[in-house]
Design a protein around this motif. Structure first.
Motif, short mmCIF file in Angstrom:
data_model
loop_
_atom_site.label_atom_id
_atom_site.label_comp_id
_atom_site.label_asym_id
_atom_site.label_seq_id
_atom_site.Cartn_x
_atom_site.Cartn_y
_atom_site.Cartn_z
N GLY A 197 0.82 -1.21 0.00
CA GLY A 197 0.00 0.00 0.00
C GLY A 197 0.85 1.26 0.00
N SER A 198 0.31 2.33 0.52
CA SER A 198 1.06 3.59 0.60
C SER A 198 0.62 4.37 1.83
CB SER A 198 0.85 4.42 -0.67
OG SER A 198 -0.48 4.87 -0.74
N VAL A 199 1.53 5.23 2.29
CA VAL A 199 1.27 6.02 3.49
C VAL A 199 1.79 7.44 3.27
CG1 VAL A 199 3.42 5.28 4.64
CG2 VAL A 199 1.50 6.07 6.03
N ALA A 200 1.04 8.42 3.75
CA ALA A 200 1.47 9.81 3.66
C ALA A 200 2.16 10.19 4.96
CB ALA A 200 0.29 10.73 3.40
N VAL A 201 3.37 10.75 4.83
CA VAL A 201 4.15 11.17 5.99
C VAL A 201 4.79 12.52 5.69
CG1 VAL A 201 6.10 9.70 5.21
CG2 VAL A 201 6.06 10.57 7.56
N GLY A 202 4.47 13.53 6.49
CA GLY A 202 5.08 14.86 6.34
C GLY A 202 4.99 15.41 4.93
N GLY A 203 3.84 15.23 4.26
CA GLY A 203 3.67 15.79 2.93
C GLY A 203 4.20 14.91 1.80
N GLU A 204 4.82 13.79 2.14
CA GLU A 204 5.32 12.86 1.12
C GLU A 204 4.45 11.61 1.12
OE1 GLU A 204 7.97 13.32 -0.83
OE2 GLU A 204 8.98 15.02 0.12
N THR A 205 4.30 11.00 -0.07
CA THR A 205 3.61 9.71 -0.15
C THR A 205 4.65 8.61 -0.35
OG1 THR A 205 1.64 10.73 -1.07
CG2 THR A 205 1.87 8.36 -1.38
N LEU A 206 4.64 7.67 0.57
CA LEU A 206 5.67 6.63 0.56
C LEU A 206 5.05 5.31 0.10
CD1 LEU A 206 8.68 6.34 1.53
CD2 LEU A 206 7.73 5.28 3.58
N ARG A 207 5.75 4.65 -0.85
CA ARG A 207 5.30 3.36 -1.39
C ARG A 207 6.44 2.35 -1.27
NH1 ARG A 207 2.97 7.21 -4.73
NH2 ARG A 207 0.71 7.00 -4.79
N PRO A 208 6.16 1.06 -1.55
CA PRO A 208 7.24 0.08 -1.55
C PRO A 208 8.35 0.52 -2.52
CG PRO A 208 5.12 -1.05 -1.63
CD PRO A 208 4.84 0.42 -1.77
N GLY A 209 9.61 0.27 -2.14
CA GLY A 209 10.72 0.68 -2.99
C GLY A 209 11.36 1.98 -2.57
N ASN A 210 10.94 2.53 -1.43
CA ASN A 210 11.54 3.75 -0.89
C ASN A 210 11.65 3.65 0.62
OD1 ASN A 210 11.53 5.84 -3.24
ND2 ASN A 210 9.53 4.84 -3.32
N LEU A 211 12.55 4.44 1.16
CA LEU A 211 12.67 4.56 2.61
C LEU A 211 12.49 6.03 2.97
CD1 LEU A 211 15.25 2.99 5.01
CD2 LEU A 211 15.18 5.47 4.85
N ALA A 212 11.70 6.29 4.00
CA ALA A 212 11.57 7.65 4.51
C ALA A 212 12.37 7.75 5.79
CB ALA A 212 10.11 7.99 4.77
N TYR A 213 13.27 8.73 5.86
CA TYR A 213 14.10 8.94 7.06
C TYR A 213 13.58 10.16 7.81
CZ TYR A 213 17.88 10.40 10.06
OH TYR A 213 18.61 10.78 11.15
N LEU A 214 13.47 10.02 9.12
CA LEU A 214 12.98 11.10 9.98
C LEU A 214 14.00 11.37 11.08
CD1 LEU A 214 9.80 9.14 9.86
CD2 LEU A 214 9.61 11.59 9.42
N GLN A 215 14.43 12.60 11.16
CA GLN A 215 15.41 13.00 12.18
C GLN A 215 14.83 12.86 13.59
OE1 GLN A 215 16.79 16.97 11.63
NE2 GLN A 215 18.27 16.34 10.09
N PRO A 216 15.72 12.77 14.59
CA PRO A 216 15.23 12.81 15.98
C PRO A 216 14.55 14.15 16.28
CG PRO A 216 17.55 12.15 15.90
CD PRO A 216 17.18 12.62 14.52
N GLY A 217 13.83 14.16 17.42
CA GLY A 217 13.25 15.44 17.86
C GLY A 217 11.75 15.50 17.77
N VAL A 225 -3.41 7.36 5.69
CA VAL A 225 -3.53 6.25 4.75
C VAL A 225 -4.84 6.39 3.99
CG1 VAL A 225 -3.82 3.75 4.63
CG2 VAL A 225 -2.11 4.72 6.15
N ASP A 226 -4.78 6.23 2.66
CA ASP A 226 -5.99 6.29 1.84
C ASP A 226 -6.76 4.98 1.90
OD1 ASP A 226 -5.95 8.82 0.92
OD2 ASP A 226 -4.85 8.38 -0.93
N ASP A 227 -6.05 3.88 1.69
CA ASP A 227 -6.73 2.60 1.54
C ASP A 227 -6.33 1.70 2.70
OD1 ASP A 227 -8.08 0.47 0.64
OD2 ASP A 227 -7.01 0.23 -1.25
#
Ligand code: MN
Length: 289
Positions: A197-217, A225-227
């Protein structure tokens, strides 16, 4: 306001005849907490001509974390372990000074979907004994529009009993349509790897095949999630030491890696015998030798 996530594309890589999406390590992102390797495998059908799984091979200086969404694998290691893993269960192997294992498909044909993760061991345990743990059941935390299964570490008030040598955390989030909020540790950096599936995080849409990195803090991580979505959330205190990773080894310098590769190829007792009938995988020549 939190700094937006950094999206890194995974690299497609071949393991046997199957494609995996390698989310870690990438040139721009070597570690997230102590997490140093993430291979999203499948979903893929397999048969007798193209079995999934991997023959006997060694590890040092890391923990392997095996997590399946579909299919089953049989883990064998030189500690004498023979353990089948099914979806929702955790296999956690600690290599320390040296271990070897094989992961074989249980059925002649079927489908496999999951993620193989590694955790770099700290100085305190990386020269120590190998070990293996199977967790048939793991704690869960209800979230708005979803549920988290905690593999390792702590989420909210829920803790896994899995061994943890550094301050790190890993969970699978199974999310329904709508917004959710995940409580996280302020001192931890985090990554999201979508399995389905896909998930929206901080204005980005993340799908399989990518990694989203989030700093500490941050104390909480809002997601939408849409679906429906299945996503791994990994976190931890930034790993203090600089690691040297090559093939199946995590060390601190090339000398350690050369010695380990030589020991494995010489059939040293350091890595023992897994009992698997699959072909043993020799260490390739190191690029610096
Ligand atoms: Mn392995």
């Amino acid at each position: 306001m939190s700094i937006p996530p950094v999206i890194t594309p995974s690299r497609e890589s071949r393991v046997g005849s199957h494609t995996v999406r390698r989310a870690l390590p990438r040139r721009d992102r070597r570690t997230v907490g102590a997490w140093c390797f993430a291979d999203h495998m499948g979903p893929a059908a397999y048969g007798e001509d193209d079995p999934v799984g991997v023959g006997p091979h060694p590890h040092i200086g890391l923990q392997t974390v095996t997590w399946l969404v579909e299919g089953e694998l049989l883990h064998r290691d030189n500690l004498g372990t023979e353990q089948t893993i099914a979806p929702g269960q955790l296999n956690l192997m600690t290599a320390g000074h040296g271990v070897s294992h094989a992961e074989e498909n249980v059925h002649a044909r079927g489908a496999l979907h999951g993620i193989q993760l590694w955790v770099a061991q700290p100085e305190a345990t990386r020269h120590g004994d190998a070990a293996f743990e199977h967790h048939g059941e793991l704690p869960q935390l209800e979230l708005p529009n979803g549920r988290a299964t905690v593999l390792v570490g702590m989420l909210g008030e829920v803790s896994s009993t899995a061994r943890r040598d550094t301050d790190h955390f890993g969970a699978e989030l199974l999310l329904r349509s709508g917004p959710t909020v995940v409580p996280v540790e302020r001192d931890h950096e985090h990554a999201l790897v979508v399995l389905d599936g896909s998930v929206a995080v901080g204005g980005e849409t993340l799908r399989p095949g990518n990694l989203a990195y989030l700093q500490p803090g941050r104390d909480e991580l809002p997601l939408a999630v849409d679906d429906a979505c299945r996503v791994m959330l990994l976190g931890g205190e930034p790993f203090g030491a600089k690691i040297k990773m090559w093939w199946n080894f995590v060390g601190r310098d090339t000398d350690e890696i050369d010695v380990a590769a030589g020991d494995w190829n010489a059939g040293s007792d350091r890595f023992g015998d897994t009992g698997s009938t699959w072909d043993r995988i020799p260490a390739p020549a190191t690029p610096w030798s």
